[in-house]
Scaffold this active site. Structure first.
Site, PDB file in Angstrom:
ATOM      1  N   GLN A 102       0.799  -1.204   0.000  1.00 33.72           N
ATOM      2  CA  GLN A 102       0.000   0.000   0.000  1.00 33.72           C
ATOM      3  C   GLN A 102       0.841   1.266   0.000  1.00 33.72           C
ATOM      4  OE1 GLN A 102      -2.205   0.827   3.447  1.00 33.72           O
ATOM      5  NE2 GLN A 102      -3.584   2.215   2.400  1.00 33.72           N
ATOM      6  N   LYS A 103       1.974   1.219   0.653  1.00 30.29           N
ATOM      7  CA  LYS A 103       2.744   2.449   0.802  1.00 30.29           C
ATOM      8  C   LYS A 103       3.638   2.725  -0.389  1.00 30.29           C
ATOM      9  CE  LYS A 103       2.549   3.624   5.540  1.00 30.29           C
ATOM     10  NZ  LYS A 103       3.249   4.363   6.587  1.00 30.29           N
ATOM     11  N   ASN A 104       3.573   1.849  -1.347  1.00 27.82           N
ATOM     12  CA  ASN A 104       4.428   2.021  -2.497  1.00 27.82           C
ATOM     13  C   ASN A 104       3.904   3.122  -3.407  1.00 27.82           C
ATOM     14  OD1 ASN A 104       4.690   1.137  -5.520  1.00 27.82           O
ATOM     15  ND2 ASN A 104       6.516   0.544  -4.420  1.00 27.82           N
TER      16      ASN A 104
ATOM     17  N   THR B  11       7.053   5.884   2.746  1.00 28.40           N
ATOM     18  CA  THR B  11       7.324   4.793   1.842  1.00 28.40           C
ATOM     19  C   THR B  11       8.659   4.163   2.137  1.00 28.40           C
ATOM     20  OG1 THR B  11       6.246   6.132   0.231  1.00 28.40           O
ATOM     21  CG2 THR B  11       7.379   4.199  -0.564  1.00 28.40           C
TER      22      THR B  11
END
Ligand SMILES: [Zn+2]
Lengths: 317, 506
Positions: A102-104, B11
């Site tokens: 998801q954080k990509n 990220t």
């Protein structure tokens, strides 16, 4: 021997192994054989400008191993468009991948390219909201949501209720406040009034004041309030009465919000002969309510042409 | 963080947390503890509470608590609770204390931590295959901030980055990867740090940068990639350090939109990134984020003198207010966004903004007196609190060293590098010389970014910050975030501008 070198489908490709630059590369990664082989084929197809189904499989493999590989993502998008692929299928694959990574960032940029090309955002806002269950402040997801709103004109649909829902969940979620601001004010360039509209302004002021009521030391709604009056060109003093519910120079021992006191300082500074009162508010912040920012409060005093005072003097007074 | 190819800090943090940090897992815990050594200053611990700064006293910490709990407030409370024992000196993790009662900077340990990744990385680091240039930069620059000699890495780094450089110009994350602004920036700074700039094909770089410049004034991170403020800062850093022509190359697609220079519409584009909260976002309308504030300010400081370009394009008062509130109470470090958690990497991203902003606000007045804009008098922020956070909460104890986001996080190169540069921003003084020229008459090079001077912390500064000489980090250039010497070398090396007919090979 690996997956690709053994596959007759790939027999025509001469893989390009990693060039490490020399015998002693710095911070060299001991790639797994699988990764090294897949990347070697990827380099070869990119060098040959090949856009094909087998390239899509290759990119899928690589993204599985390294979802932060921006080059592979960009090449995949190019290939999909080149082959005029069914982009709905691509979205389905992306949904699974997104849940894992998801954080990509790349995944959201890719989604943006696909949905833009599809020219249809069906199901997208629901998908995004699902993503927020895991992390309600994901910067990329919020940016993507903004893009959806603008690209597909979702201003009037359910966006406002959506921000309400998110803020009911967590009234301190600044990302949701930012999105609300965007929904209300994002179309000024197109001539759609935001805070300039009186009725709308009242609605937004009430909404933010209500949030302050629940959480007086929550910076997000205070920022929102300040921005409304500033954008609308309404005097800051219109917030005075409200701010005084949370901080007052008459009751220096019972300040309930440092942000209220900060706002009052600005309001006093704009009043005739209000500089000294502004100074008192700033002193109170420096000496008692927000000492970690004492230098900043002193700077604000100096901007008003006021001398800085020692904390002892403030507490004594 | 913020300017890696993978966008916002979260990220990269996530990436490191999940995969790449495996190498840094301590293989046993016993060796980490340094115990029982009667270091000078240890006695302060008993009555340390009385000497705590005001923001760490119970009366301050107890203010404003409401019972309206949400996900955010619970996370904030949890972080405060994990930091307080360190901040107040109850738990020093066995790190020797200085004479003021703060843990010493573990120079040797952090240096060895930064040397380690350069030796090679295990397979899980494939997750960082597209951001390996950052490792070059974090490690070499971080080492140089500790005054370690990194010249022994020169030849090897030059060799290593050769396959990362593309024929069309710029550097990608690895061999066969597309040129990318962040990879280019990180590679360039690492090369400057070790003295290896000769490997760069400047002319190709110039052409490639022409392909990422956008008609609205900003820059894309790569061809076909996102446009955001990191691109602007990274591209202008390359143009200025390498003295590339400011004119767009003839083959730049933006020429069709009527642009002629890399700087066209750039300041205006940066203006559009200032949000309703006063801070800066990655691109227009996005949420305010501390890392992007640094990119915006540093980019403006490349375009011209801070006291001219910053107020020209940004509402300075609102920006300062916004950044001020990111210094978290009680931790003293910085958060990246409103209502989010303290994290050591913002010691640089937000901590690094202050020298630029202080020069911007003091500028015109002070300039009249002595021609230099000093940040010594105007202190907008709390340096002491940041130093305390970094030394007490962010140092990994034990022989392996390294610095970390917060006590519950593992150390990594990224947080180590930016904790050190944040420390430097808090400890040393940076001054802008307003009388120096801002453009090179012969080559047109923008010179403002070269007009900064650094001054090491004085005895008085050190006392005020509760540090000793060996806790002080080297001077770090406030715009380019490498040592001043490295910046100066790049300035001199390319002073003549232009492109050689045949690229030198040595
Ligand atoms: Zn971080």
């Amino acid at each position: 021997m690996g997956k690709y070198s053994e596959d007759p489908l790939w027999a025509d490709i001469e893989p390009l192994p990693t060039d490490e630059g020399g015998p002693n590369p710095l911070a060299a990664i001991a790639y797994s054989e699988e990764y090294e082989e897949t990347m070697s084929y990827m380099r070869a197809v990119m060098a040959a400008n090949e856009y094909s189904d087998r390239v899509l499989e290759l990119t899928e493999d690589l993204i599985d191993m390294n979802p932060a590989h921006y080059t592979v993502w960009l090449y995949r998008a190019k290939t999909l468009f080149h082959l005029d692929k069914d982009l709905r299928e691509e979205l389905e694959w992306l949904n699974e991948t997104a849940l894992e990574h998801q954080k990509n960032y790349q995944i959201w940029h890719h989604r943006n390219l696909i949905v833009d090309r599809l020219d249809d955002c069906e199901g997208e806002t629901e998908f995004v909201e699902q993503m927020f269950v895991k992390d309600a402040k994901n910067y990329h997801v919020w940016s993507y949501r903004q893009w959806l709103v603008k690209r597909f004109g979702l201003w009037e649909t359910e966006e406002l209720e959506f921000t309400e829902r998110m803020l009911r969940e967590d009234v301190r979620n600044n990302s949701a406040w930012n999105h609300r601001w965007y929904i209300v004010n994002g179309r000024e360039a197109e001539g759609v009034k935001g805070e300039w509209d009186e009725g709308l302004r009242k609605r937004e002021l009430d909404f933010a004041k209500n949030a302050v009521g629940k959480t007086p030391q929550n910076q997000s709604p205070w920022n929102y309030l300040r921005a409304i009056v500033r954008t609308a060109g309404v005097p800051l003093a219109s917030l005075k009465e409200f701010a005084e519910q949370y901080a007052s120079l008459d009751r220096p021992d019972s300040v309930r919000s440092s942000f209220a006191l900060d706002l009052l300082a600005d309001i006093f500074a704009e009043e005739e002969g209000g500089k000294d009162k502004a100074g008192k508010a700033l002193d109170l912040l420096a000496a008692k309510y927000d000492p970690i920012r004492k230098n900043y409060w002193a700077y604000r005093k100096s901007q008003l042409g006021l001398e800085s005072s020692t904390p002892e003097a403030v507490v004594a007074a | 963080m913020a300017i890696t190819d993978s966008a916002a800090d979260d990220t990269l943090d996530e990436l490191l947390r999940n995969k790449a940090r495996i190498i840094e897992l301590p293989d046993d815990n016993n060796e980490d503890e340094v115990t029982g050594v009667p270091f000078p200053g240890n006695h302060l611990r008993k009555n340390g509470i009385h000497h705590l700064p005001q923001w760490l006293q119970q009366t301050t910490i107890g203010l404003f608590h409401d019972d309206y709990n949400t996900v955010s407030s619970e996370a904030l409370d949890k972080t405060a609770a994990e930091c307080l024992p360190h901040l107040t000196g109850q738990d020093n993790q066995g790190i020797p204390l200085n004479r003021h009662g703060l843990p010493h900077l573990q120079r040797k340990q952090h240096a060895s931590f930064l040397h380690t990744p350069l030796k090679g990385l295990p397979a899980p680091y494939a997750a960082m295959d597209a951001s390996r240039p950052w490792l070059f930069y974090w490690c070499t620059a971080g080492l140089s901030f500790l005054r370690e000699d990194v010249s022994m890495y020169r030849e090897r780094l030059m060799e290593t980055v050769r396959p990362l450089q593309n024929k069309i110009g710029g550097f990608g994350g690895g061999h066969g990867q597309l040129s990318h602004c962040a990879c280019t920036y990180a590679t360039l700074l690492a090369l400057a740090t070790v003295g290896g700039l000769d490997v760069i094909d400047r002319e190709a770089m110039w052409h490639w940068l022409g392909t990422v410049k956008q008609a609205d004034g900003g820059f894309r991170m790569a061809i076909g990639a996102e446009e955001d403020i990191r691109g602007a800062y990274c591209a202008m850093t390359a143009i200025t350090l390498l003295n590339l022509p400011l004119e767009l190359p003839p083959d730049s697609p933006t020429r069709e939109a009527g642009l002629t220079h890399f700087t066209d519409r750039l300041g205006e584009w940066i203006s559009t990134c200032q949000s309703y909260e006063g801070g800066i976002s990655s691109a227009p309308n996005h949420e305010v984020h501390g890392a992007y504030a640094f990119c915006a300010l540093a980019c403006l400081c490349i375009l011209g003198p801070p006291h001219i370009t910053i107020p020209k394009y940004l509402d300075v008062d609102r920006l300062i207010r916004c950044l001020t509130t990111l210094q978290t109470n009680p931790e003293g470090g910085f958060a990246g966004r409103t209502n989010k958690l303290v994290d050591a990497c913002y010691s640089h991203w937000v901590g690094g903004c202050w020298a630029l902003l202080e020069a911007a606000v003091v500028g015109p007045h002070e300039a009249k007196q002595n021609g230099s804009v000093s940040s010594a008098e105007s202190r907008l922020w709390n340096r002491e609190a940041l130093v305390r956070y970094l030394l007490t909460c962010c140092q990994q104890p034990g022989p392996k060293g390294g610095m970390r986001d917060k006590p519950s996080a593992r150390p990594d190169g990224y947080h180590t590098c930016y904790s050190l540069s944040g420390l430097s921003a808090a400890q040393n003084q940076y001054t802008y010389n307003t009388t120096a020229s801002t453009t090179d008459r012969e080559t047109g090079r923008l010179l403002s970014a070269f007009n900064w001077k650094g001054e090491r912390a004085s005895e008085g500064d050190m006392k005020g910050l509760s540090v000793e000489r060996n806790d002080v980090v080297e001077l770090v250039h406030p715009v380019f975030v490498i040592r001043f010497e490295a910046v100066e070398e790049a300035r001199r090396k390319f002073a003549r501008g232009g492109f050689p007919v045949v690229e030198g090979t040595d």
